[in-house]
Scaffold this motif. Structure first.
Motif: not given
Lengths: 85, 85
Positions: A11, A14, A39-42
Motif C-alpha cells: 500500500t 501514509r 480510497v487507497h489503492v495498493g
C-alpha cells in the motif's frame, strides 16, 4: 518441500500522495456514492513458492518484497496470509 | 452514521492471462528466487465510507465493485475485511 501460497498487501505509505486512490474516490462521487470519504489503492500480490516450512516461505517472501515487489521509499508491505497450496 | 474501512481484493480471474504476474515471476527468477512457482498481481483497494451499519457499508462497496472498481469480464473481487474506522 511443500508449496505455499502467500498473500502480500502493498500500500502507498501514509502521507504519501495516492493519485490513483484520489481518482477512484472522485469517480465514485461522480457515480453517486456520496458517502465515500477516502480510497487507497495498493497491490494484492499472491506468490506461490516451494519451501520447507511456512516460516521459511514467509522469510523468502519478505526478501522478495524488499528486493522487488515493494518500493521501500513510497510503499509499505504486509504479509496478509500464508497457506499451504 | 459511522465510518467503515472496507478492504477489497480484486484479482485476475483464473484462466485469464496475467501478464503482470508473469513478469514479476520472471524477474524473481532472475534475482535468484528459483523456488517461486507462480505470481498473481491484483489490486488491494481500501474504501472508507460512512454508513449506518457494517452490512450496508458492505452492500455499498459491492455495488462500487460492480460499477467501477472491478472489471466484471476479467476480474474477480472479494470483500476481505470490514472494520469500524
Amino acid at each position: 518441500m511443500s508449496r505455499f501460497r502467500i498473500a502480500v498487501h502493498i500500500t502507498p505509505r501514509r502521507g504519501i500522495l495516492d493519485p490513483q486512490g484520489k481518482t477512484v474516490a472522485d469517480a465514485l462521487h461522480t457515480l453517486g456514492f456520496s458517502t465515500v470519504r477516502d480510497v487507497h489503492v495498493g497491490r494484492h500480490v499472491i506468490v506461490e513458492v516451494d519451501a520447507g516450512t511456512a516460516d521459511s516461505a514467509t522469510a523468502l517472501t519478505r526478501e522478495m518484497c524488499e528486493k522487488l515487489l515493494a518500493n521501500p521509499v513510497t510503499e509499505d508491505y504486509e504479509i496478509a496470509s500464508v497457506e499451504g497450496a
